[in-house]
Structure formats: structure tokens, C-alpha cells
Design a protein around this motif. Structure first.
Motif, short mmCIF file in Angstrom:
data_model
loop_
_atom_site.label_atom_id
_atom_site.label_comp_id
_atom_site.label_asym_id
_atom_site.label_seq_id
_atom_site.Cartn_x
_atom_site.Cartn_y
_atom_site.Cartn_z
N UNK A 107 0.87 -1.17 0.00
CA UNK A 107 0.00 0.00 0.00
C UNK A 107 0.91 1.22 0.00
N UNK A 108 0.34 2.37 -0.34
CA UNK A 108 1.14 3.59 -0.36
C UNK A 108 1.74 3.88 1.01
N UNK A 109 0.93 3.76 2.05
CA UNK A 109 1.42 4.04 3.40
C UNK A 109 2.48 3.06 3.86
N UNK A 110 2.28 1.79 3.51
CA UNK A 110 3.25 0.76 3.88
C UNK A 110 4.59 1.00 3.21
N UNK A 111 4.55 1.40 1.93
CA UNK A 111 5.79 1.65 1.20
C UNK A 111 6.53 2.85 1.77
#
Length: 244
Positions: free
Chosen positions: A41-45
């Protein structure tokens, strides 16, 4: 007059603004990683990237505030490779570099020459001077930006900190350039916009300096440079470098 001119890049010849906090950056980069089987996910990356860069040592407040430096003591492509391997993907070196360059493109709002920068470099070369670049930067970003801006051919050699594992103001970085090209220190001058990295670094290496207080200069007292420009003024810099 000097015969050897050593330039900083960002804030001296090139104006740049980057923003690594943009939501769309991480959304697009996560999509890129997903294309190659690394699902984020964007946040995870973003969290994974920040954790990896925080572990690479010497992350100081100035680097955090000036993302164009992009942790210059490391090779940033290794970070982008680790982001693949954390998801079980073994990337080629080329893919890791392309991921890093895509990140750079997404994070860059603009990158452009200061007015008169190209003409100054051309005049120095026409006058038979040796012109070098000594930059705290990442090769996978900076080499491409130099080419896109059309100034890479002006330099007799380009020293980028990510290639050496050290950065300005370490005198060892200056001395590698000086020793490789057998430069007489009393014939050389460093031109930069950072009092600590460029000016004190040059002084510790035993060479003269010109300080330019540009829009990218840190908030700091005026450094002990041989020449000081209170603002970005390529005409005044031209006069100092070619008439003194």
C-alpha cells in the motif's frame, strides 16, 4: 586568477524543489512496485522507505529538510532494491535504479538552472579553465539531471558523494578530486551555497572559496569565504571568477 573551478550543484548552479511527502508519490510508486510483484500500500511503502533510510546513519536535520540531497553518504538504489527484497522479489540492478529514478521524478516539483549558469560554465571553458563538480548527491539522480539540463559536458570530471561513501565537508572528498587531477591548491577555488559543506569544507582542504547565499542556502551565519555574494547573482559571480 584561478585555473581550477570546483562547483557545488544544487543551490549553486541548479535550483530544485523536491517533496517526498506527497501522497500521490507513494501511491504511484506502490503501483510501480506492484507491477513487479512487490505488493505495497502507499502508506506501507512510505513507512518501509523511511525505516530503511533512517538506518543508514548520519541522517541530520539539514538532510531531512533538503530532500534533494537524498542521503548522499549511501547509494540510494540499494534502498530501492531492499524494498523489493522485503516482498520476496529479487530485482536486477537496472530495476532498482529505475525505481529510484521514478521516485525522483515523482518527488521533484521543478529542477532548473539559475539564470546565467550555463553561460558562466561556457565562458570558463572558453577561457581554458578546468571545471569540476563536487556534489553531495546521488548519481542515479544527478547524472540524469545534469544531462537533462544540458551542462554535463562542461565538467572535466564529476564527483558525486554517493560514489565515494563520504560527503562534504569531509576534506577527504575534496582531496580525492585534488589528488586525482593533480590540482595545485593555490590555483583552485570552490563555489558553493552552503557555509559548512562548501566553504568550511574547502577551507579544511586548503583551497579558496566563493559563497553564494541562494534560495537553497541553510539558515546560517555568513561563512569565512574569500568572496561572498549576498544573493544569487551570476553576473557578479562571473566577474569574481573571470576577472579576479
Amino acid at each position: 586568477m584561478y585555473s581550477t573551478y570546483i562547483f557545488d550543484l544544487y543551490g549553486t548552479l541548479v535550483d530544485i524543489h523536491t517533496d517526498e511527502s506527497k501522497k500521490i508519490l507513494w501511491e504511484k510508486l506502490a503501483l510501480f512496485y506492484g507491477f513487479y510483484g512487490a505488493s505495497y500500500t502507499a502508506g506501507e511503502l512510505q513507512t518501509a522507505y523511511e525505516a530503511l533510510t533512517a538506518d543508514t546513519s548520519d541522517i541530520n536535520e539539514k538532510v531531512l529538510q533538503n530532500a534533494h540531497e537524498a542521503h548522499p553518504e549511501i547509494q540510494i538504489e540499494h534502498i530501492f532494491a531492499k524494498l523489493f527484497t522485503q516482498k520476496g522479489v529479487s530485482p536486477s540492478e537496472e530495476l532498482s535504479v529505475h525505481a529510484g529514478q521514478f521516485f525522483r521524478i515523482l518527488s521533484t516539483d521543478y529542477v532548473r538552472l539559475y539564470d546565467g549558469a550555463s553561460a558562466l560554465l561556457a565562458d570558463l571553458k572558453s577561457a581554458g579553465k578546468k571545471v569540476f563538480l563536487l556534489s553531495n548527491a546521488q548519481r542515479i539522480f544527478t547524472a540524469c539531471e545534469l544531462h537533462a539540463l544540458g551542462i554535463d559536458h562542461y565538467f572535466d570530471d564529476i564527483f558525486i558523494s554517493s560514489d565515494f561513501g563520504i560527503k562534504k565537508p569531509d576534506p577527504g572528498f575534496f582531496n580525492q578530486l585534488i589528488e586525482k587531477h593533480r590540482i595545485a591548491k593555490d590555483t583552485a577555488v570552490m563555489i558553493g551555497n552552503d557555509g559548512r559543506c562548501d566553504i568550511l569544507g574547502a577551507r579544511s582542504a586548503g583551497i579558496a572559496s566563493v559563497y553564494i547565499h541562494s534560495n537553497l542556502s541553510p539558515d546560517e551565519p555568513l561563512p569565512p569565504a574569500d568572496y561572498i555574494l549576498a544573493s544569487m547573482d551570476m553576473s557578479a559571480l562571473h566577474q569574481i571568477l573571470l576577472l579576479k
